[in-house]
Design a protein around this motif. Structure first.
Motif, PDB file in Angstrom:
ATOM      1  N   TYR A  96      -2.647   0.997  -0.930  1.00  0.00           N
ATOM      2  CA  TYR A  96      -1.710   2.072  -1.234  1.00  0.00           C
ATOM      3  C   TYR A  96      -0.474   1.906  -0.361  1.00  0.00           C
ATOM      4  CZ  TYR A  96      -5.497   4.144  -3.849  1.00  0.00           C
ATOM      5  OH  TYR A  96      -6.494   4.348  -4.773  1.00  0.00           O
ATOM      6  N   PHE A  97       0.665   1.818  -1.009  1.00  0.00           N
ATOM      7  CA  PHE A  97       1.940   1.647  -0.318  1.00  0.00           C
ATOM      8  C   PHE A  97       2.807   2.887  -0.485  1.00  0.00           C
ATOM      9  CE2 PHE A  97       1.732  -2.828   0.663  1.00  0.00           C
ATOM     10  CZ  PHE A  97       0.994  -3.409  -0.358  1.00  0.00           C
ATOM     11  N   CYS A  98       3.474   3.250   0.587  1.00  0.00           N
ATOM     12  CA  CYS A  98       4.558   4.204   0.445  1.00  0.00           C
ATOM     13  C   CYS A  98       5.864   3.414   0.512  1.00  0.00           C
ATOM     14  CB  CYS A  98       4.544   5.268   1.533  1.00  0.00           C
ATOM     15  SG  CYS A  98       4.739   4.638   3.201  1.00  0.00           S
ATOM     16  N   ALA A  99       6.893   3.965  -0.079  1.00  0.00           N
ATOM     17  CA  ALA A  99       8.197   3.295  -0.097  1.00  0.00           C
ATOM     18  C   ALA A  99       9.276   4.360  -0.188  1.00  0.00           C
ATOM     19  CB  ALA A  99       8.301   2.348  -1.286  1.00  0.00           C
ATOM     20  N   GLY A 100      10.376   4.112   0.503  1.00  0.00           N
ATOM     21  CA  GLY A 100      11.420   5.117   0.492  1.00  0.00           C
ATOM     22  C   GLY A 100      12.805   4.540   0.453  1.00  0.00           C
ATOM     23  N   HIS A 101      13.716   5.385  -0.060  1.00  0.00           N
ATOM     24  CA  HIS A 101      15.131   5.098   0.031  1.00  0.00           C
ATOM     25  C   HIS A 101      15.667   5.887   1.207  1.00  0.00           C
ATOM     26  CE1 HIS A 101      14.818   4.518  -4.490  1.00  0.00           C
ATOM     27  NE2 HIS A 101      15.346   3.395  -4.084  1.00  0.00           N
ATOM     28  N   SER A 102      16.412   5.245   2.062  1.00  0.00           N
ATOM     29  CA  SER A 102      17.094   5.981   3.117  1.00  0.00           C
ATOM     30  C   SER A 102      18.441   6.451   2.579  1.00  0.00           C
ATOM     31  CB  SER A 102      17.291   5.107   4.350  1.00  0.00           C
ATOM     32  OG  SER A 102      18.218   4.079   4.051  1.00  0.00           O
ATOM     33  N   GLY A 103      19.092   7.305   3.367  1.00  0.00           N
ATOM     34  CA  GLY A 103      20.357   7.858   2.891  1.00  0.00           C
ATOM     35  C   GLY A 103      21.424   6.822   2.683  1.00  0.00           C
ATOM     36  N   GLY A 104      21.285   5.669   3.356  1.00  0.00           N
ATOM     37  CA  GLY A 104      22.329   4.661   3.266  1.00  0.00           C
ATOM     38  C   GLY A 104      22.298   3.849   2.004  1.00  0.00           C
ATOM     39  N   SER A 105      21.183   3.906   1.268  1.00  0.00           N
ATOM     40  CA  SER A 105      21.080   3.099   0.053  1.00  0.00           C
ATOM     41  C   SER A 105      20.310   3.888  -0.982  1.00  0.00           C
ATOM     42  CB  SER A 105      20.373   1.779   0.342  1.00  0.00           C
ATOM     43  OG  SER A 105      20.044   1.128  -0.871  1.00  0.00           O
ATOM     44  N   ASN A 106      20.844   3.982  -2.169  1.00  0.00           N
ATOM     45  CA  ASN A 106      20.130   4.700  -3.211  1.00  0.00           C
ATOM     46  C   ASN A 106      19.353   3.760  -4.119  1.00  0.00           C
ATOM     47  OD1 ASN A 106      22.288   3.536  -4.489  1.00  0.00           O
ATOM     48  ND2 ASN A 106      22.759   5.304  -5.770  1.00  0.00           N
ATOM     49  N   TYR A 107      19.335   2.461  -3.784  1.00  0.00           N
ATOM     50  CA  TYR A 107      18.608   1.550  -4.656  1.00  0.00           C
ATOM     51  C   TYR A 107      17.618   0.669  -3.886  1.00  0.00           C
ATOM     52  CZ  TYR A 107      21.999  -1.858  -2.937  1.00  0.00           C
ATOM     53  OH  TYR A 107      22.773  -2.648  -2.124  1.00  0.00           O
ATOM     54  N   LYS A 108      17.852   0.448  -2.600  1.00  0.00           N
ATOM     55  CA  LYS A 108      16.992  -0.468  -1.863  1.00  0.00           C
ATOM     56  C   LYS A 108      15.763   0.258  -1.344  1.00  0.00           C
ATOM     57  CE  LYS A 108      19.008  -3.408   0.871  1.00  0.00           C
ATOM     58  NZ  LYS A 108      19.634  -4.046   2.051  1.00  0.00           N
ATOM     59  N   LEU A 109      14.600  -0.122  -1.841  1.00  0.00           N
ATOM     60  CA  LEU A 109      13.348   0.476  -1.404  1.00  0.00           C
ATOM     61  C   LEU A 109      12.796  -0.278  -0.207  1.00  0.00           C
ATOM     62  CD1 LEU A 109      11.074   1.297  -4.479  1.00  0.00           C
ATOM     63  CD2 LEU A 109      11.913   2.884  -2.751  1.00  0.00           C
ATOM     64  N   THR A 110      12.361   0.471   0.792  1.00  0.00           N
ATOM     65  CA  THR A 110      11.661  -0.120   1.928  1.00  0.00           C
ATOM     66  C   THR A 110      10.202   0.297   1.844  1.00  0.00           C
ATOM     67  OG1 THR A 110      13.645  -0.031   3.314  1.00  0.00           O
ATOM     68  CG2 THR A 110      11.528  -0.291   4.423  1.00  0.00           C
ATOM     69  N   PHE A 111       9.324  -0.693   1.788  1.00  0.00           N
ATOM     70  CA  PHE A 111       7.889  -0.442   1.662  1.00  0.00           C
ATOM     71  C   PHE A 111       7.214  -0.479   3.026  1.00  0.00           C
ATOM     72  CE2 PHE A 111       6.625  -0.660  -2.850  1.00  0.00           C
ATOM     73  CZ  PHE A 111       7.829  -1.011  -3.423  1.00  0.00           C
ATOM     74  N   GLY A 112       6.180   0.332   3.163  1.00  0.00           N
ATOM     75  CA  GLY A 112       5.282   0.190   4.284  1.00  0.00           C
ATOM     76  C   GLY A 112       4.373  -1.010   4.071  1.00  0.00           C
ATOM     77  N   LYS A 113       3.546  -1.300   5.075  1.00  0.00           N
ATOM     78  CA  LYS A 113       2.648  -2.449   4.954  1.00  0.00           C
ATOM     79  C   LYS A 113       1.407  -2.126   4.147  1.00  0.00           C
ATOM     80  CE  LYS A 113       4.014  -4.996   9.082  1.00  0.00           C
ATOM     81  NZ  LYS A 113       3.554  -5.673  10.324  1.00  0.00           N
ATOM     82  N   GLY A 114       1.197  -0.856   3.890  1.00  0.00           N
ATOM     83  CA  GLY A 114       0.096  -0.464   3.027  1.00  0.00           C
ATOM     84  C   GLY A 114      -1.193  -0.174   3.776  1.00  0.00           C
ATOM     85  N   THR A 115      -2.051   0.585   3.107  1.00  0.00           N
ATOM     86  CA  THR A 115      -3.405   0.848   3.583  1.00  0.00           C
ATOM     87  C   THR A 115      -4.372   0.315   2.544  1.00  0.00           C
ATOM     88  OG1 THR A 115      -2.783   2.854   4.791  1.00  0.00           O
ATOM     89  CG2 THR A 115      -5.101   2.610   4.157  1.00  0.00           C
ATOM     90  N   LEU A 116      -5.221  -0.601   2.976  1.00  0.00           N
ATOM     91  CA  LEU A 116      -6.230  -1.164   2.077  1.00  0.00           C
ATOM     92  C   LEU A 116      -7.467  -0.277   2.115  1.00  0.00           C
ATOM     93  CD1 LEU A 116      -7.505  -3.322   0.267  1.00  0.00           C
ATOM     94  CD2 LEU A 116      -8.061  -4.622   2.323  1.00  0.00           C
ATOM     95  N   LEU A 117      -7.803   0.275   0.966  1.00  0.00           N
ATOM     96  CA  LEU A 117      -8.979   1.129   0.833  1.00  0.00           C
ATOM     97  C   LEU A 117     -10.093   0.362   0.136  1.00  0.00           C
ATOM     98  CD1 LEU A 117     -10.480   3.874   0.862  1.00  0.00           C
ATOM     99  CD2 LEU A 117      -9.390   4.365  -1.344  1.00  0.00           C
ATOM    100  N   THR A 118     -11.239   0.316   0.778  1.00  0.00           N
ATOM    101  CA  THR A 118     -12.435  -0.213   0.120  1.00  0.00           C
ATOM    102  C   THR A 118     -13.468   0.901   0.050  1.00  0.00           C
ATOM    103  OG1 THR A 118     -13.254  -1.094   2.228  1.00  0.00           O
ATOM    104  CG2 THR A 118     -12.020  -2.592   0.815  1.00  0.00           C
ATOM    105  N   VAL A 119     -14.231   0.923  -1.026  1.00  0.00           N
ATOM    106  CA  VAL A 119     -15.194   1.976  -1.272  1.00  0.00           C
ATOM    107  C   VAL A 119     -16.565   1.365  -1.498  1.00  0.00           C
ATOM    108  CG1 VAL A 119     -15.815   3.921  -2.755  1.00  0.00           C
ATOM    109  CG2 VAL A 119     -13.399   3.408  -2.303  1.00  0.00           C
ATOM    110  N   ASN A 120     -17.502   1.793  -0.703  1.00  0.00           N
ATOM    111  CA  ASN A 120     -18.874   1.313  -0.838  1.00  0.00           C
ATOM    112  C   ASN A 120     -19.633   2.202  -1.830  1.00  0.00           C
ATOM    113  OD1 ASN A 120     -20.759  -0.614  -0.073  1.00  0.00           O
ATOM    114  ND2 ASN A 120     -21.751   0.785   1.361  1.00  0.00           N
ATOM    115  N   PRO A 121     -20.158   1.612  -2.910  1.00  0.00           N
ATOM    116  CA  PRO A 121     -20.825   2.448  -3.935  1.00  0.00           C
ATOM    117  C   PRO A 121     -22.159   2.993  -3.445  1.00  0.00           C
ATOM    118  CG  PRO A 121     -21.038   0.123  -4.478  1.00  0.00           C
ATOM    119  CD  PRO A 121     -20.124   0.184  -3.282  1.00  0.00           C
TER     120      PRO A 121
END
Lengths: 114, 112
Positions: free
Chosen positions: B87-112
């Motif tokens: 799961y990644f979050c990504a945001g636009h800062s005020g300086g750019s309305n088109y360039k997305l900066t992504f986080g490195k993400g959180t890897l979720l694993t689920v044990n059944p």
């Protein structure tokens, strides 16, 4: 991803080879983005096109990277003299029409440089 | 430049347990977006938050945008094996309305 195809899906190159990666978005999309995603990382912005104009190439890692979109539809990302650090997935994305948000990604090209 | 940080980097849960990932930006964001990437797949857009303090729900997923618009969270209630992915979050800062900066993400694993 819906509306974006990329080819090839996988590319293995020897160090020093040139590669060309293609992105073919659904017709009529003005904006097009390229991202690089290294293993275990989030996508990182490379470059942005509005129609055929490359408005931002600030994310391109070096002058070995070159992108074009000559007719405002298909785009090609070219990497010259590939290096091992270029190994990554290269993603093409288009935003929801009329915005820069809700990016729809293509399936990506996984580049491995040996 | 803008930095987006996510924690945790990995999370392993038993099926049925809850899961939360947190996203923090070094700058105020005009909006925050969340994406899910299945193993071997490409990022898929989940949702966008725009307003300060906004909360949105999608079935078992709850998304929050902080009051200062610098942080966000994604909470999954009663995880299922189909929730596996990064799961990644990504945001636009005020300086750019088109360039997305992504986080490195959180890897979720689920044990059944």
């Amino acid at each position: 991803g819906a509306g974006v195809s990329q080819s090839p899906r996988y590319k293995v190159a020897k160090r020093g080879q040139d590669v060309a990666l293609r992105c073919d978005p659904i017709s009529g999309h003005v904006s097009l983005f390229w991202y690089q995603q290294a293993l275990g990382q989030g996508p990182e912005f490379l470059t942005y096109f509005q129609n055929e104009a490359q408005l931002d190439k600030s994310g391109l890692p070096s002058d070995r990277f070159f992108a074009e979109r000559p007719e405002g539809s298909v785009s090609t990302l070219k990497i010259q003299r590939t290096q091992q650090e270029d190994s990554a997935v290269y993603l093409c994305a288009i935003p929801r029409r009329g915005t820069y948000n809700e990016q729809f990604f293509g399936p990506g090209t996984r580049l491995t440089v040996l | 430049g803008q930095q987006v940080m996510q924690i945790p980097q990995y999370q392993h849960v038993q099926e049925g347990e809850d899961f939360t990932t947190y996203c923090n930006s070094s700058t105020t964001l005009s909006n925050i977006q969340w994406y899910k990437q299945r193993p071997g797949g490409h990022p898929v857009f989940l949702i966008q938050l725009v307003k300060s303090g906004e909360v949105k729900k999608q079935k078992r997923l709850t998304f929050q945008f902080g009051e200062a618009k610098k942080n966000s969270s994604l909470h999954i209630t009663a995880t299922q094996t189909t929730d596996v992915g990064t799961y990644f979050c990504a945001g636009h800062s005020g300086g750019s309305n088109y360039k997305l900066t992504f986080g490195k993400g959180t890897l979720l694993t689920v044990n059944p």
